[in-house]
Design a protein around this motif. Structure first.
Motif, mmCIF file in Angstrom:
data_model
loop_
_atom_site.group_PDB
_atom_site.id
_atom_site.type_symbol
_atom_site.label_atom_id
_atom_site.label_comp_id
_atom_site.label_asym_id
_atom_site.label_seq_id
_atom_site.Cartn_x
_atom_site.Cartn_y
_atom_site.Cartn_z
ATOM 1 N N UNK A 182 32.254 46.177 43.619
ATOM 2 C CA UNK A 182 32.681 45.375 42.463
ATOM 3 C C UNK A 182 32.930 43.914 42.795
ATOM 4 N N UNK A 183 33.299 43.613 44.044
ATOM 5 C CA UNK A 183 33.634 42.243 44.401
ATOM 6 C C UNK A 183 32.522 41.249 44.164
ATOM 7 N N UNK A 184 31.294 41.714 44.132
ATOM 8 C CA UNK A 184 30.174 40.788 43.932
ATOM 9 C C UNK A 184 30.137 40.196 42.525
ATOM 10 N N UNK A 185 30.920 40.771 41.609
ATOM 11 C CA UNK A 185 31.022 40.185 40.276
ATOM 12 C C UNK A 185 31.725 38.836 40.307
ATOM 13 N N UNK A 186 32.255 38.451 41.452
ATOM 14 C CA UNK A 186 32.876 37.142 41.579
ATOM 15 C C UNK A 186 31.861 36.025 41.351
ATOM 16 N N UNK A 187 30.585 36.346 41.353
ATOM 17 C CA UNK A 187 29.580 35.326 41.050
ATOM 18 C C UNK A 187 29.806 34.783 39.646
ATOM 19 N N UNK A 188 30.249 35.650 38.709
ATOM 20 C CA UNK A 188 30.525 35.199 37.343
ATOM 21 C C UNK A 188 31.786 34.350 37.316
ATOM 22 N N UNK A 189 32.762 34.704 38.120
ATOM 23 C CA UNK A 189 33.955 33.876 38.254
ATOM 24 C C UNK A 189 33.576 32.480 38.729
ATOM 25 N N UNK A 190 32.710 32.429 39.729
ATOM 26 C CA UNK A 190 32.287 31.153 40.298
ATOM 27 C C UNK A 190 31.534 30.319 39.274
ATOM 28 N N UNK A 191 30.634 30.949 38.534
ATOM 29 C CA UNK A 191 29.845 30.220 37.539
ATOM 30 C C UNK A 191 30.743 29.654 36.441
ATOM 31 N N UNK A 192 31.676 30.455 35.951
ATOM 32 C CA UNK A 192 32.563 30.003 34.878
ATOM 33 C C UNK A 192 33.525 28.919 35.365
ATOM 34 N N UNK A 193 34.040 29.071 36.586
ATOM 35 C CA UNK A 193 34.873 28.014 37.153
ATOM 36 C C UNK A 193 34.080 26.719 37.289
ATOM 37 N N UNK A 194 32.813 26.844 37.666
ATOM 38 C CA UNK A 194 31.966 25.661 37.785
ATOM 39 C C UNK A 194 31.783 24.946 36.458
ATOM 40 N N UNK A 195 31.622 25.704 35.374
ATOM 41 C CA UNK A 195 31.468 25.084 34.054
ATOM 42 C C UNK A 195 32.773 24.402 33.637
ATOM 43 N N UNK A 196 33.915 25.047 33.910
ATOM 44 C CA UNK A 196 35.200 24.400 33.627
ATOM 45 C C UNK A 196 35.350 23.104 34.420
ATOM 46 N N UNK A 197 34.992 23.147 35.702
ATOM 47 C CA UNK A 197 35.082 21.950 36.542
ATOM 48 C C UNK A 197 34.146 20.861 36.043
ATOM 49 N N UNK A 198 32.948 21.262 35.613
ATOM 50 C CA UNK A 198 31.988 20.278 35.109
ATOM 51 C C UNK A 198 32.537 19.562 33.886
ATOM 52 N N UNK A 199 33.269 20.281 33.035
ATOM 53 C CA UNK A 199 33.878 19.638 31.875
ATOM 54 C C UNK A 199 34.921 18.617 32.264
ATOM 55 N N UNK B 18 37.001 23.930 43.981
ATOM 56 C CA UNK B 18 36.502 24.392 42.689
ATOM 57 C C UNK B 18 37.645 24.904 41.811
ATOM 58 N N UNK B 19 38.544 25.698 42.389
ATOM 59 C CA UNK B 19 39.673 26.211 41.615
ATOM 60 C C UNK B 19 40.533 25.060 41.103
ATOM 61 N N UNK B 20 40.784 24.072 41.959
ATOM 62 C CA UNK B 20 41.582 22.924 41.539
ATOM 63 C C UNK B 20 40.926 22.155 40.402
ATOM 64 N N UNK B 21 39.620 21.915 40.496
ATOM 65 C CA UNK B 21 38.906 21.193 39.438
ATOM 66 C C UNK B 21 38.879 21.995 38.148
ATOM 67 N N UNK B 22 38.729 23.328 38.266
ATOM 68 C CA UNK B 22 38.718 24.172 37.068
ATOM 69 C C UNK B 22 40.076 24.152 36.377
ATOM 70 N N UNK B 23 41.153 24.188 37.160
ATOM 71 C CA UNK B 23 42.486 24.100 36.567
ATOM 72 C C UNK B 23 42.673 22.756 35.859
ATOM 73 N N UNK B 24 42.165 21.697 36.481
ATOM 74 C CA UNK B 24 42.226 20.385 35.824
ATOM 75 C C UNK B 24 41.424 20.409 34.529
ATOM 76 N N UNK B 25 40.308 21.154 34.533
ATOM 77 C CA UNK B 25 39.470 21.243 33.348
ATOM 78 C C UNK B 25 40.130 21.948 32.180
ATOM 79 N N UNK B 26 41.181 22.711 32.449
ATOM 80 C CA UNK B 26 41.930 23.324 31.352
ATOM 81 C C UNK B 26 42.787 22.302 30.613
ATOM 82 N N UNK B 27 43.129 21.211 31.301
ATOM 83 C CA UNK B 27 44.020 20.210 30.721
ATOM 84 C C UNK B 27 43.243 19.074 30.065
ATOM 85 N N UNK B 28 42.283 18.519 30.797
ATOM 86 C CA UNK B 28 41.457 17.453 30.222
ATOM 87 C C UNK B 28 39.993 17.767 30.521
ATOM 88 N N UNK B 29 39.182 17.659 29.486
ATOM 89 C CA UNK B 29 37.799 18.105 29.637
ATOM 90 C C UNK B 29 36.945 17.588 28.495
#
Length: 578
Positions: A402-419, A341-352
């Motif tokens: 506080x660590x459970x807020x990572x759910x928002x990190x996951x959701x946003x990374x997923x949207x970046x990856x989807x792009x 997911x992190x890799x796909x999200x990083x790719x989504x910053x470049x082309x999306x």
């Protein structure tokens, strides 16, 4: 003639059913259920006798769901005054309640039904998370493959495996689904912007209803969601005002949408306040229940935690053992959203498929969510950051993890990856709008994300209800009364829900502490007198659990002259104090 008409009707019904069955959302729903059953396996192998992770919090939550259904069925006005922690009031608010699952508990009674119900919901919340994130990504403009990656990562991110014993943390699908419905209702997407012709007030109203339901599952996840919705509403109002000022004329807002939003906001705020009121009562009665910065620091993860998987991860568990050893509280600090997911999200910053400004906004959201999820480790003390919210944001001081807020990190990374995975669809050809090769290539990221979600979660036997507790009448005290065994007593109390002193929360009410102390010498004149004065009428001793406790040998002590009756019932001893 009549036979021909019947045949025509049957053919039409068959064609309609086939169209529904092959519709995208039907297939998504079925796929979500199949994936949930497979990736939570073996939850459904023995749903009546085993439970995921351990017999601690899961048995507590099985009781919580059961109590909610029992209260709604018998006396809704007393839903917050549960049968545990006698004689204290508002005891249902001693932790997140999962009240939103109460309708499921209106069918079936007793501990076995409570365990089956919990296991079924455990599977279903994973399916809901997949559907919610898929729907949100599709509404924002992502393709099917990208949306599937977002759904799979949101439902089966490695960090969620550490939360297998926390159903209220796993049930986050309502967040994504509510956002998807609200976006659809307002005719908005990332890819196409606002399209007034696609405004659907009914979807907006439904989105607010789902958001309110999500809050009823608990404030640990629901409160940050409420703040996010508030910020989104402020952004919409600000944008509305900006357009009004620029155009010197009020933008047209459909009356139906305005009414849906007004009703939705009022309903959401009303539900939130009704859910919050008992918690204010609890804090007023028990100041020890308020979270402190020191407690938050204990659960705040270091940066390495966001790249570390829990031991329940089949793929990364053993490989990340060394990193986990450096964490103070691995259960709340192993927060890996997923390497793929992190890799796909990083790719989504470049082309999306998303515009550059949207990618920047999503990346900023990822950074903010990570900073808040880091708790007090941000900047050394979390101020500015999470601790700032604890001090100034109403209700935030009730969240210690506080660590459970990572759910928002996951959701946003997923949207970046989807792009990144939303490619231009080729023109229609021999295989339709999508080429076979493209389909096969885009299936691979989904498979890799799901591979990271394969679990090694233990499924342990649920302690059977002792015969001595069947048909128990209260107010009662079950001994031994200490430790996580209290969770088991709470689960066993779903057999009729007698009032019991037993219960376990993040703090111990003074009345419960005094009763436990007085019962240490039970049965004797002092303890019997104190328990009677406190309103306790029945004491059940479970010798099998008392061997290494202060109640060892209590069953052999003399009761002559105490005015009580002692009866051996199966594997327990029942003392009647009345």
């Amino acid at each position: 003639m009549r036979g021909e008409r019947s045949a025509v009707v049957i053919r039409r019904v068959g064609r309609g059913a086939w169209r529904v069955a092959r519709h995208e959302w039907s297939l998504v729903g079925l796929a979500a259920l199949a994936l949930a059953a497979a990736l939570t396996w073996p939850t459904l192998r023995h749903p009546a006798s085993t439970i995921p992770q351990d017999t601690g919090d899961p048995t507590l939550q099985a009781w919580q769901i059961a109590w909610g259904g029992h209260a709604l069925r018998t006396d809704p006005a007393r839903v917050w005054h549960s049968n545990t922690f006698f004689p204290e009031p508002y005891t249902y608010a001693y932790s997140d309640t999962l009240l939103g699952f109460a309708p499921f508990a209106m069918v079936g009674e007793g501990p076995v039904a409570a365990v089956v119900r919990y296991n079924l919901l455990y599977v279903l919340v994973h399916a809901l998370a997949f559907v919610g994130a898929y729907a949100l990504s599709r509404q924002l403009g992502a393709g099917r493959a990208g949306s599937a990656v977002a759904g799979a990562s949101f439902a089966y991110a490695p960090w969620k495996l550490a939360q297998a014993g926390h159903l209220h943390v796993l049930c986050v699908g309502g967040i994504a689904l509510a956002l998807a419905m609200l976006a659809r209702g307002h005719g908005w997407s990332l890819r196409h912007g606002h399209r007034p012709d696609r405004v659907r007030p009914g979807w907006a109203a439904g989105g607010w209803a789902v958001a309110a339901w999500q809050v009823t599952l608990g404030f640990g996840i629901g409160l940050p969601f409420a703040y996010v919705l508030g910020l989104l509403c402020l952004a919409v109002v600000a944008g509305f005002g900006w357009r009004w000022w620029r155009r010197r004329a009020r933008p047209a807002v459909p009356r139906g949408l305005l009414l849906a939003d007004l009703a939705g906001v009022v309903g959401f705020v009303g539900v939130t306040l009704l859910m919050a009121a008992p918690y204010f009562e609890v804090v007023a009665r028990h100041p020890a229940g308020r979270r402190t910065v020191a407690q938050i620091a204990m659960f705040s993860p270091p940066p390495i935690g966001f790249l570390t998987a829990p031991p329940q991860s089949w793929l990364w568990g053993e490989r990340h053992g060394t990193a986990r050893a450096a964490l103070g509280f691995p259960g709340e600090m192993t927060l890996l959203p997923g390497v793929v997911l992190i890799g796909l999200a990083l790719a989504g910053l470049v082309f999306s498929a998303w515009r550059v400004r949207h990618r920047i906004a999503l990346a900023a959201g990822v950074l903010v969510s990570v900073a808040l999820a880091a708790g007090t480790t941000l900047g050394g003390d979390g101020d500015p950051g999470y601790v700032t919210l604890v001090r100034y944001a109403p209700g935030w001081d009730g969240i210690r993890t506080p660590g459970r807020l990572v759910l928002w990190t996951t959701l946003l990374l997923g949207v970046l990856a989807a792009g990144a995975l939303t490619v231009r669809e080729p023109a229609a050809g021999p295989v339709g709008r999508w080429g076979r090769a493209t389909r096969l290539v885009l299936v691979l990221p989904v498979a890799l994300v799901l591979l990271e979600g394969v679990n090694r979660t233990p499924h342990v036997p649920v302690p059977a209800q002792p015969v001595a507790l069947r048909g128990l009448t209260g107010p009662a005290l079950v001994l031994p009364s200490e430790g996580t065994r209290e969770f088991h007593v709470m689960l066993w109390s779903t057999d009729g829900f007698p009032r019991v002193v037993n219960g376990l929360a993040s703090f111990t009410p003074e009345s419960q502490e005094r009763i436990r102390a007085a019962s240490a010498t039970f049965p004797d004149v002092g303890s019997v007198g104190y328990l009677r004065a406190a309103g306790v009428r029945t004491v059940v001793l479970l010798p099998g659990y008392a061997a290494d406790t202060r109640w060892r040998g209590a069953g052999d002590r003399p009761v002559d002259g105490l005015g009580i009756r002692r009866t051996v019932v199966g594997d327990g001893i029942v003392f009647h104090l009345d």
